[in-house]
Design an enzyme around this catalytic site. Structure first.
Site, PDB file in Angstrom:
ATOM      1  N   ALA A  64      -2.613  -7.518   8.032  1.00 43.24           N
ATOM      2  CA  ALA A  64      -3.850  -8.259   7.818  1.00 43.24           C
ATOM      3  C   ALA A  64      -3.616  -9.728   8.152  1.00 43.24           C
ATOM      4  O   ALA A  64      -2.477 -10.191   8.227  1.00 43.24           O
ATOM      5  CB  ALA A  64      -4.301  -8.106   6.372  1.00 43.24           C
ATOM      6  N   GLY A 107      -1.550  -3.812   6.967  1.00 42.78           N
ATOM      7  CA  GLY A 107      -2.820  -3.255   7.406  1.00 42.78           C
ATOM      8  C   GLY A 107      -2.725  -2.551   8.740  1.00 42.78           C
ATOM      9  O   GLY A 107      -3.498  -1.621   9.021  1.00 42.78           O
ATOM     10  N   GLU A 110      -1.399   0.853   7.930  1.00 40.96           N
ATOM     11  CA  GLU A 110      -2.507   1.600   7.326  1.00 40.96           C
ATOM     12  C   GLU A 110      -3.497   2.071   8.384  1.00 40.96           C
ATOM     13  O   GLU A 110      -3.970   3.210   8.342  1.00 40.96           O
ATOM     14  CB  GLU A 110      -3.221   0.720   6.294  1.00 40.96           C
ATOM     15  CG  GLU A 110      -2.392   0.463   5.048  1.00 40.96           C
ATOM     16  CD  GLU A 110      -3.058  -0.504   4.079  1.00 40.96           C
ATOM     17  OE1 GLU A 110      -2.991  -0.273   2.869  1.00 40.96           O
ATOM     18  OE2 GLU A 110      -3.648  -1.507   4.555  1.00 40.96           O
ATOM     19  N   GLU A 130       3.654  -5.582   1.702  1.00 40.87           N
ATOM     20  CA  GLU A 130       2.769  -6.387   0.851  1.00 40.87           C
ATOM     21  C   GLU A 130       3.435  -6.868  -0.429  1.00 40.87           C
ATOM     22  O   GLU A 130       3.117  -7.930  -0.961  1.00 40.87           O
ATOM     23  CB  GLU A 130       1.498  -5.592   0.515  1.00 40.87           C
ATOM     24  CG  GLU A 130       0.509  -5.455   1.672  1.00 40.87           C
ATOM     25  CD  GLU A 130       0.781  -4.250   2.549  1.00 40.87           C
ATOM     26  OE1 GLU A 130      -0.120  -3.855   3.318  1.00 40.87           O
ATOM     27  OE2 GLU A 130       1.907  -3.687   2.479  1.00 40.87           O
TER      28      GLU A 130
END
Length: 256
Positions: A64, A107, A110, A130
């Site tokens: 992200a 992300g 993911e 994370e």
């Protein structure tokens, strides 16, 4: 410069390229919104039979966009509704292949795990780091990872934040196939072209049964499988596929 590039390398195949090389294809809100809109649109496009999602040679997506989240609070994070932007990808009814070179982290990892098949380059790296930022995965990372590789491998990745190589990811069951870095995109397109040549109704039912059945009891999942098979016997493509087999020719599927 467009952050998402759409290409059509062969008939029936759409290639989606994340294009933020200056930040290793970090997933900001703009990219997430564009992807959501694109997948929503492709759902009803009969010309799209299989999709390849990729980045560039250095990164699929390195996570992200941290700069975008740095000063965000709880209410702002809730209002962004990232889970809603992932929904069109999670619920995409057509086969989706992730072609991964370089980093697929946070992300990005993911996002790759939303695919049905992951083709990884030999030097690709996967991770959910994370925890090193004081937070945790929130785009399905914990739940999709444990379903892919089991509790103990998932816990090791999640609690340490360590990256795993493509070879280790392959051994764990996190990726489908590992190929030389230069061959990743070509191999993904080749496989997508093969899949796109098959009956779309059959492909959709396979994906639906696997997605829905993985959290059911075996008995319930098997019943779902039987019903899906029986449903396909009403299709014209079933008749065409079996007739072509008996006539020793290539079938021409119409999606009917």
């Amino acid at each position: 410069m467009s952050t998402i590039i759409t290409e059509f390398p062969v008939s029936g195949v759409t290639l989606i390229r994340i294009n933020r090389p200056e930040v290793r294809n970090a997933l900001n809100l703009e990219v997430r919104r564009e992807l959501a809109e694109l997948f929503d649109k492709m759902t009803n496009d009969a010309d799209v039979r299989c999709v390849v999602l990729t980045g560039n040679e250095k990164a699929f997506a390195a996570g992200a966009d941290i700069a975008e989240m740095m000063d965000a609070g709880t209410i702002e994070m809730m209002s962004r509704g990232i889970h809603k932007l992932l929904k069109p990808i999670a619920e995409f009814s057509k086969p989706l292949i992730a072609a991964v070179n370089g980093y697929a982290l946070g992300g990005g990892c993911e996002l790759a795990m939303h695919a049905d098949i992951i083709i990884a380059g030999e030097n690709a790296q996967f991770g959910l780091p994370e925890v090193r930022l004081g937070v945790m995965p929130g785009g399905g990372g914990t739940q999709r990872l444990i379903r892919a590789v089991g509790k103990f491998k998932a816990m090791k990745m999640l609690l340490t934040g360590d990256f795993v190589s493509a070879r280790e990811a392959n051994t764990m069951g996190l990726v489908s196939e590992v190929v030389p870095d230069a061959d990743v995109e070509g191999r993904a397109i080749e496989m997508a072209s093969q899949i796109a040549s098959y009956a779309t109704l059959g492909l959709a039912q396979i994906k639906e049964v696997i997605t829905a059945g993985q959290d059911l009891s075996l008995e319930s999942a098997l019943m779902l499988e039987r019903k899906a098979l029986q449903l396909l016997f009403a299709s014209q493509d079933k008749k065409e596929g079996m007739r072509a087999f008996l006539e020793k020719r290539k079938p021409v599927f119409q999606g009917k």
